[in-house]
Design an enzyme around this catalytic site. Structure first.
Site, PDB file in Angstrom:
ATOM      1  N   GLY A 192     -29.166 -42.803   7.238  1.00  0.00           N
ATOM      2  CA  GLY A 192     -29.174 -41.374   6.890  1.00  0.00           C
ATOM      3  C   GLY A 192     -30.553 -40.999   6.378  1.00  0.00           C
TER       4      GLY A 192
ATOM      5  N   ILE B 189     -31.862 -40.733   3.257  1.00  0.00           N
ATOM      6  CA  ILE B 189     -32.499 -41.588   2.250  1.00  0.00           C
ATOM      7  C   ILE B 189     -32.961 -42.901   2.878  1.00  0.00           C
ATOM      8  CG2 ILE B 189     -32.120 -42.933   0.143  1.00  0.00           C
ATOM      9  CD1 ILE B 189     -30.370 -40.729  -0.916  1.00  0.00           C
TER      10      ILE B 189
ATOM     11  N   GLU C 159     -26.921 -48.940  10.941  1.00  0.00           N
ATOM     12  CA  GLU C 159     -26.213 -47.659  10.821  1.00  0.00           C
ATOM     13  C   GLU C 159     -24.835 -47.787  11.467  1.00  0.00           C
ATOM     14  OE1 GLU C 159     -26.397 -44.490   9.495  1.00  0.00           O
ATOM     15  OE2 GLU C 159     -24.517 -44.211  10.586  1.00  0.00           O
TER      16      GLU C 159
ATOM     17  N   VAL D 125     -22.457 -53.940   7.763  1.00  0.00           N
ATOM     18  CA  VAL D 125     -22.740 -55.184   7.043  1.00  0.00           C
ATOM     19  C   VAL D 125     -21.441 -55.580   6.365  1.00  0.00           C
ATOM     20  CG1 VAL D 125     -24.040 -56.199   5.126  1.00  0.00           C
ATOM     21  CG2 VAL D 125     -25.164 -54.638   6.714  1.00  0.00           C
TER      22      VAL D 125
ATOM     23  N   HIS E  52     -52.823 -18.509  15.944  1.00  0.00           N
ATOM     24  CA  HIS E  52     -53.123 -19.538  16.944  1.00  0.00           C
ATOM     25  C   HIS E  52     -54.381 -20.278  16.525  1.00  0.00           C
ATOM     26  CE1 HIS E  52     -53.558 -21.384  20.898  1.00  0.00           C
ATOM     27  NE2 HIS E  52     -54.837 -21.050  20.857  1.00  0.00           N
TER      28      HIS E  52
END
Ligand code: NAD
Length: 618
Positions: free
Chosen positions: A326, A328, A347, A381, A587
């Site tokens: 995520g 963090i 993840e 995990v 620009h």
């Protein structure tokens, strides 16, 4: 009969012998209450001193170059007849003249100090004349009922301190209860601010390395971890110190200790074995959240870290495992990878940062896939074993090995609200099983005199959401008819590249069956992006095909977090594509990409060729 008022320098915090750099009025001039008389400039801040009365300047006692401190006489003003014998102070806080930037939104080191100056021209300006009377500023619908404070704010993070300061500026007597010795909560002390400071360092390291592509070679960085940590701590110290001074100037009483409700109008604050019971008319709960500790992991081992531990920078682990892809997890991965760690990210979901559209993640994923050792998606995990020289993580997932060894592990799998840690039931406030407190759009809990704001009331857990909620709660406490009516709240991951989104995402639109069309500008068509060698980014806007109003946006690339605000404003203002496309953007800038994405939707873009754009305008 009018009388002459001696105008002196009000409370200007810790500043003394400050030079006058500008005189803003002249002898004989008529001035209004709160009109700035002169400007002081210390090495940290610029401070304007307002007039406490309306009237004629009969004497200026100082000149440019004079130095002054609190109490120094600066001018004499003959109070006008209309002003009467008694001078009045303006509504506290309305005279802020310097940068009024919320500390957590600023990344320049002195912002805390600058913010102090705005406060100094607030309530203290009334005292500056030495002859003014305190006048309550707001028609506050007080419910003090004889309690010690009008408002007690529990928790001093961005939501809490904002609520406390706003309430004080509206004339209420405020207590701010904080368990830690410094104000600012997670964001300032162990969250947004230290992490963004370190992310800046990471960015410079990466950019210096990237310069070799441009023919400029720097040597490998030599990292002094102690000095880097000290710089980060100094930034935090400036901001939290600034908050303490602003609290002081606003006469907000800061009470240190762990606060728990003891009744509907009482909080008991425990600090170093002593307990103080504080009575309040109304309360604002701003107690935030804490890192979720994955159960079953060896939390006693200092090599297993949460985000607070990771920000301490105790070492640069040769191999770092980040559990949780995520915001963090990925921000800290970015820091440690730049400092030299070999990073693995695990993840649980199918993609990193599951809230964002998958296409927004692609440039980030592509970049970090080359830089990090491994990124394991759809992986968990299951266990971490402690060995002398390593932490051994066991994985369960489609691409991950059965186990691997790491020098440190960061767990960043979300945060849990602190609603269950404040004995809210003693005040009759309902808390959900998960620790959230439900509120209405005025931030009122089920107990009408108790409000809640920030992480504790639900997602998204973001400082900028909390600050807005804090203002609403404070204003409602003061009897104003405020409500939280923001249409959108932007999200930003300060990774490299940054990923930012606001409003409707494509994923949400598809799930909800909302019709939309996309206008997209790949940054390969942006001169500025090419110049900074970052053409991998893009800007996409989602529009309602019928009304052509902008519904949402996603931006990936450097500075995406700064760029997204324009679209947030466009959504709040109900802008159509032409409003954005016809607004002249400078620009060459990355901000042009927003106008061009609108033009791409409109079919008027010339910086891209869109042969099949059906609605291309003639
Ligand atoms: P998060 O919810 O953003 O991300 C946690 C991630 O961990 C998710 O992707 C989730 O799928 C994954 N996960 C959960 N359990 C797992 C497991 N057992 N194994 C592997 N992965 C697992 O939480 P966070 O990153 O910890 O952030 C917490 C909160 O703080 C969020 O609300 C976030 O928005 C906020 N925050 C915001 C910013 C910012 O605005 N830049 C920065 C930091 C934090």
């Amino acid at each position: 009969m009018s009388k002459t008022v001696d105008v002196t320098v009000p409370d200007i915090g810790d500043f003394a012998d400050v030079p006058v750099i500008e005189i803003l009025v002249s002898k004989g001039e008529q001035v209004a209450v709160e009109q700035s008389l002169l400007t002081l400039e210390s090495d940290k801040a610029t401070i304007e001193i307002p007039s406490p009365v309306a009237g004629e300047v009969v004497e200026l006692v100082v000149e440019v170059g004079s130095t002054v401190s609190e109490g120094s006489l600066i001018a004499r003003i003959k109070a006008s007849e209309e002003a009467g014998e008694t001078t009045t102070s303006g509504p506290p806080g309305q005279t802020a003249s310097a940068t009024d930037t919320a500390p957590e939104n600023s990344d320049h080191a002195g912002s805390g100090e600058a913010a102090v100056t705005s406060a100094s021209a607030g309530p203290q300006s009334a005292a500056g004349g030495g002859q003014t009377e305190e006048t309550p500023a707001a028609p506050a619908a007080r419910e003090t009922g004889g309690h010690e404070f009008d408002v007690l704010v529990l928790g001093s993070g961005p939501g809490g301190y904002t609520a406390a300061f706003r309430a004080a500026d509206l004339g209420l007597k405020v207590a701010l209860v904080e368990r830690y010795p410094t104000l600012g909560g997670v964001c300032l002390n162990v969250g947004c601010i230290p992490s963004k400071t370190l992310l800046h360092t990471a960015q410079i390291i990466d950019e210096a390395a990237a310069m070799s592509r441009h023919g400029v070679q720097f040597g490998d960085p030599r990292i002094d971890l102690v000095k880097l940590g000290a710089f980060k701590d100094d930034v935090v110290g400036k901001l939290t110190g600034g908050l303490a001074r602003m609290a002081d100037m606003r006469k907000v009483e800061v009470i240190q200790g762990n606060g728990m409700f003891a009744g509907p109008h009482e909080v008991s604050v425990e600090h170093q074995g002593k307990t103080r019971t504080v009575g309040f008319g109304q309360a604002i709960i701003a107690v935030g959240s804490q890192s979720f500790e994955l159960p079953g992991l060896p939390w006693g081992d200092p090599r297993l870290m949460d985000s607070t531990d990771a920000l301490k920078l105790e070492e640069i682990p040769p191999r770092l495992l980040v559990i949780g892809g995520g915001i963090i997890g990925l921000e800290m991965a970015c820091v440690y990878a730049a400092l030299g760690s070999k990073v693995t990210v695990v993840e649980l979901a199918k993609q990193l940062m599951p809230g964002a559209d998958p296409d927004l993640l692609r440039p980030l994923q592509k970049r970090i896939s080359k830089r990090y050792e491994n990124i394991y998606l759809e992986t968990r995990v299951t266990q971490v074993d402690v060995a002398d020289d390593a932490l051994v993580a066991r994985f369960e997932g489609k691409d991950a090995p059965a186990s691997d060894s790491f020098d440190r592990i960061l767990v960043a799998v979300g945060r849990v609200p602190n609603g269950n840690r404040i004995a809210a039931e003693a005040a009759g406030v309902k808390v959900t099983d998960r620790g959230f407190i439900e509120v209405d759009n005025q931030m009122r809990t089920n107990m009408p005199h108790i409000f809640a704001i920030g992480d504790v009331i639900g997602q998204p857990m973001l400082a900028h959401k909390a600050t807005h909620e804090g203002k609403v709660a404070a204003e409602v406490c003061a009897g104003e008819k405020s409500a939280f009516e923001a249409r959108v709240i932007p999200s930003v991951a300060y990774t490299d590249p940054e990923v930012a989104w606001v409003g409707l995402t494509e994923t949400e639109a598809r799930q909800a069956g909302v019709k939309y069309e996309v206008g997209k500008l790949p940054w390969v068509a942006s001169a500025r992006a090419l110049g900074i060698d970052r053409p991998e980014g893009f800007t996409k806007l989602l529009f309602d095909p019928e009304t052509k109003r902008v519904l949402g946006a996603g931006i990936v690339g450097p500075h995406a977090g700064d760029l997204i605000s324009e679209v947030a404003l466009a959504i709040e203002m109900g802008c159509e594509a032409a409003d954005i496309g016809l607004t002249i953007h400078p620009h060459p800038t990355l901000s042009e990409s927003i106008a061009m994405a609108a033009e791409a939707f409109e079919g008027t873009i010339t910086d891209l060729y869109q042969p099949k754009k059906k609605n291309r305008k003639a």
